[in-house]
Design a protein around this motif. Structure first.
Motif, mmCIF file in Angstrom:
data_model
loop_
_atom_site.group_PDB
_atom_site.id
_atom_site.type_symbol
_atom_site.label_atom_id
_atom_site.label_comp_id
_atom_site.label_asym_id
_atom_site.label_seq_id
_atom_site.Cartn_x
_atom_site.Cartn_y
_atom_site.Cartn_z
ATOM 1 N N ASN A 154 0.829 -1.201 0.000
ATOM 2 C CA ASN A 154 0.000 0.000 0.000
ATOM 3 C C ASN A 154 0.867 1.256 0.000
ATOM 4 N N LEU A 155 1.944 1.218 0.755
ATOM 5 C CA LEU A 155 2.870 2.345 0.789
ATOM 6 C C LEU A 155 3.540 2.541 -0.567
ATOM 7 N N VAL A 156 3.894 1.449 -1.222
ATOM 8 C CA VAL A 156 4.498 1.543 -2.549
ATOM 9 C C VAL A 156 3.496 2.121 -3.546
ATOM 10 N N SER A 157 2.234 1.740 -3.435
ATOM 11 C CA SER A 157 1.197 2.283 -4.312
ATOM 12 C C SER A 157 1.129 3.803 -4.197
ATOM 13 N N VAL A 158 1.200 4.297 -2.975
ATOM 14 C CA VAL A 158 1.153 5.755 -2.766
ATOM 15 C C VAL A 158 2.456 6.394 -3.231
ATOM 16 N N ARG A 159 3.583 5.753 -2.948
ATOM 17 C CA ARG A 159 4.879 6.289 -3.383
ATOM 18 C C ARG A 159 4.906 6.474 -4.893
ATOM 19 N N ASP A 160 4.292 5.545 -5.616
ATOM 20 C CA ASP A 160 4.331 5.590 -7.070
ATOM 21 C C ASP A 160 3.288 6.537 -7.657
ATOM 22 N N THR A 161 2.329 6.967 -6.843
ATOM 23 C CA THR A 161 1.241 7.810 -7.337
ATOM 24 C C THR A 161 1.337 9.245 -6.840
ATOM 25 N N VAL A 162 1.723 9.408 -5.576
ATOM 26 C CA VAL A 162 1.889 10.737 -4.967
ATOM 27 C C VAL A 162 3.362 10.822 -4.577
ATOM 28 N N VAL A 163 4.193 11.244 -5.506
ATOM 29 C CA VAL A 163 5.637 11.027 -5.387
ATOM 30 C C VAL A 163 6.274 11.796 -4.236
ATOM 31 N N ASP A 164 5.635 12.862 -3.767
ATOM 32 C CA ASP A 164 6.224 13.629 -2.667
ATOM 33 C C ASP A 164 5.583 13.316 -1.318
ATOM 34 N N ALA A 165 4.764 12.257 -1.259
ATOM 35 C CA ALA A 165 4.129 11.884 0.013
ATOM 36 C C ALA A 165 5.169 11.371 1.000
ATOM 37 N N HIS A 166 4.949 11.648 2.279
ATOM 38 C CA HIS A 166 5.792 11.126 3.356
ATOM 39 C C HIS A 166 5.163 9.811 3.828
ATOM 40 N N LEU A 167 5.918 8.738 3.750
ATOM 41 C CA LEU A 167 5.381 7.391 3.958
ATOM 42 C C LEU A 167 5.950 6.759 5.221
ATOM 43 N N PHE A 168 5.067 6.151 6.019
ATOM 44 C CA PHE A 168 5.465 5.576 7.305
ATOM 45 C C PHE A 168 4.895 4.165 7.448
ATOM 46 N N HIS A 169 5.779 3.232 7.778
ATOM 47 C CA HIS A 169 5.358 1.852 8.018
ATOM 48 C C HIS A 169 5.233 1.631 9.528
ATOM 49 N N LEU A 170 4.000 1.377 9.971
ATOM 50 C CA LEU A 170 3.700 1.207 11.392
ATOM 51 C C LEU A 170 2.860 -0.043 11.569
ATOM 52 N N MET A 171 3.177 -0.831 12.592
ATOM 53 C CA MET A 171 2.415 -2.025 12.898
ATOM 54 C C MET A 171 2.012 -1.982 14.374
ATOM 55 N N ALA A 172 0.722 -2.226 14.631
ATOM 56 C CA ALA A 172 0.269 -2.261 16.012
ATOM 57 C C ALA A 172 0.929 -3.400 16.780
ATOM 58 N N ASP A 173 1.327 -4.436 16.071
ATOM 59 C CA ASP A 173 2.031 -5.567 16.682
ATOM 60 C C ASP A 173 3.299 -5.823 15.877
ATOM 61 N N ASN A 174 4.440 -5.470 16.453
ATOM 62 C CA ASN A 174 5.707 -5.595 15.743
ATOM 63 C C ASN A 174 6.250 -7.027 15.700
ATOM 64 N N SER A 175 5.556 -7.964 16.322
ATOM 65 C CA SER A 175 6.076 -9.324 16.405
ATOM 66 C C SER A 175 6.144 -10.009 15.042
ATOM 67 N N VAL A 176 5.381 -9.521 14.067
ATOM 68 C CA VAL A 176 5.382 -10.169 12.755
ATOM 69 C C VAL A 176 6.375 -9.522 11.785
ATOM 70 N N ARG A 177 7.104 -8.513 12.247
ATOM 71 C CA ARG A 177 8.053 -7.840 11.352
ATOM 72 C C ARG A 177 9.101 -8.808 10.801
ATOM 73 N N ALA A 178 9.503 -9.777 11.600
ATOM 74 C CA ALA A 178 10.555 -10.705 11.176
ATOM 75 C C ALA A 178 10.137 -11.528 9.952
ATOM 76 N N LEU A 179 8.834 -11.641 9.711
ATOM 77 C CA LEU A 179 8.337 -12.431 8.586
ATOM 78 C C LEU A 179 8.229 -11.607 7.305
ATOM 79 N N MET A 180 8.391 -10.303 7.418
ATOM 80 C CA MET A 180 8.171 -9.424 6.280
ATOM 81 C C MET A 180 9.390 -9.352 5.374
ATOM 82 N N PRO A 181 9.165 -9.083 4.094
ATOM 83 C CA PRO A 181 10.299 -8.756 3.221
ATOM 84 C C PRO A 181 10.841 -7.389 3.599
ATOM 85 N N PRO A 182 12.024 -7.025 3.145
ATOM 86 C CA PRO A 182 12.574 -5.710 3.469
ATOM 87 C C PRO A 182 11.632 -4.586 3.018
#
Length: 217
Positions: free
Chosen positions: A165-193
């Motif tokens: 979703n963040l990439v979708s916005v990055r590619d459409t609104v090129v000057d948007a400030h994008l933040f990746h936030l998770m209410a539960d950080n325990s699943v971060r280890a499973l994510m791609p970079p």
């Protein structure tokens, strides 16, 4: 990418402003999802075993021990949304942080869910005193945020837990400030970079500080 027509209709009903725009995802950003969803699944006879990032392929039928197909997962998620008010709670520090940011910006909630659950979610958010405008979309979020911004070149910040979703916005609104936030950080280890151009934040207090700084609030 094209905008979801129903999302466009919802946006056109809003009173937009020239204030800085902050767009926030809902599930696992404002409302907890990955914590209560496994508990809900058990009441339905299923179990979530996160061995990879995402729900598909990670839900097991408790009676047979077999992993269920993607269609069944989608049905379970839909059923969860029907009763979300019984399960979902606000993420830690979300309410206070968003309230502070809203004093100098326009806050809009943009959730990827079937439009038919919009009123159910609206009711839950109102009960939690999160009375910001709510949009639903069944397509990519970038075109929706482009339309939300309008013709005024106001600064935009977008917060989501899903990198695509963040990439979708990055590619459409090129000057948007994008933040990746998770209410539960325990699943971060499973994510791609996390892709370039996206700021990773660990909690709402950190997010609030960095959003305010990026938008000069």
């Amino acid at each position: 990418m094209t905008i979801d027509p129903e999302t466009a209709r919802q946006i056109d009903e809003l009173s937009l402003s020239n204030d800085p725009l902050i767009v926030l995802d809902v599930d696992d950003v404002i409302l907890e999802f990955i914590r209560p969803f496994p508990e809900y699944l058990r009441t339905r006879g299923f179990e979530l075993k996160l061995e990879s990032f995402g729900l598909n392929g990670n839900v097991t039928d408790l009676s047979s021990g077999q992993r269920v197909d993607n269609e069944t997962v989608a049905q379970l998620v839909d059923a969860f949304f029907e009763v979300q008010h019984d399960w979902q709670k606000l993420a830690e520090d979300a309410s206070e942080t968003i309230a502070r940011l809203s004093r100098a910006s326009q806050v809009v909630l943009l959730t990827a869910m079937p439009h038919r659950y919009r009123q159910t979610r609206r009711t839950l958010l109102d009960q939690l005193d999160m009375r910001y405008p709510l949009l639903t979309t069944e397509r990519a979020k970038g075109p929706a945020i482009k339309r939300l911004r309008g013709g005024h070149p106001r600064p935009v910040a977008f917060v989501d837990d899903m990198y695509y979703n963040l990439v979708s916005v990055r590619d459409t609104v090129v000057d948007a400030h994008l933040f990746h936030l998770m209410a539960d950080n325990s699943v971060r280890a499973l994510m791609p970079p996390i892709p370039q151009g996206i700021t990773v934040v660990e909690h709402w207090k950190e997010a609030g500080e960095k959003i305010a700084r990026s938008l000069k609030l």
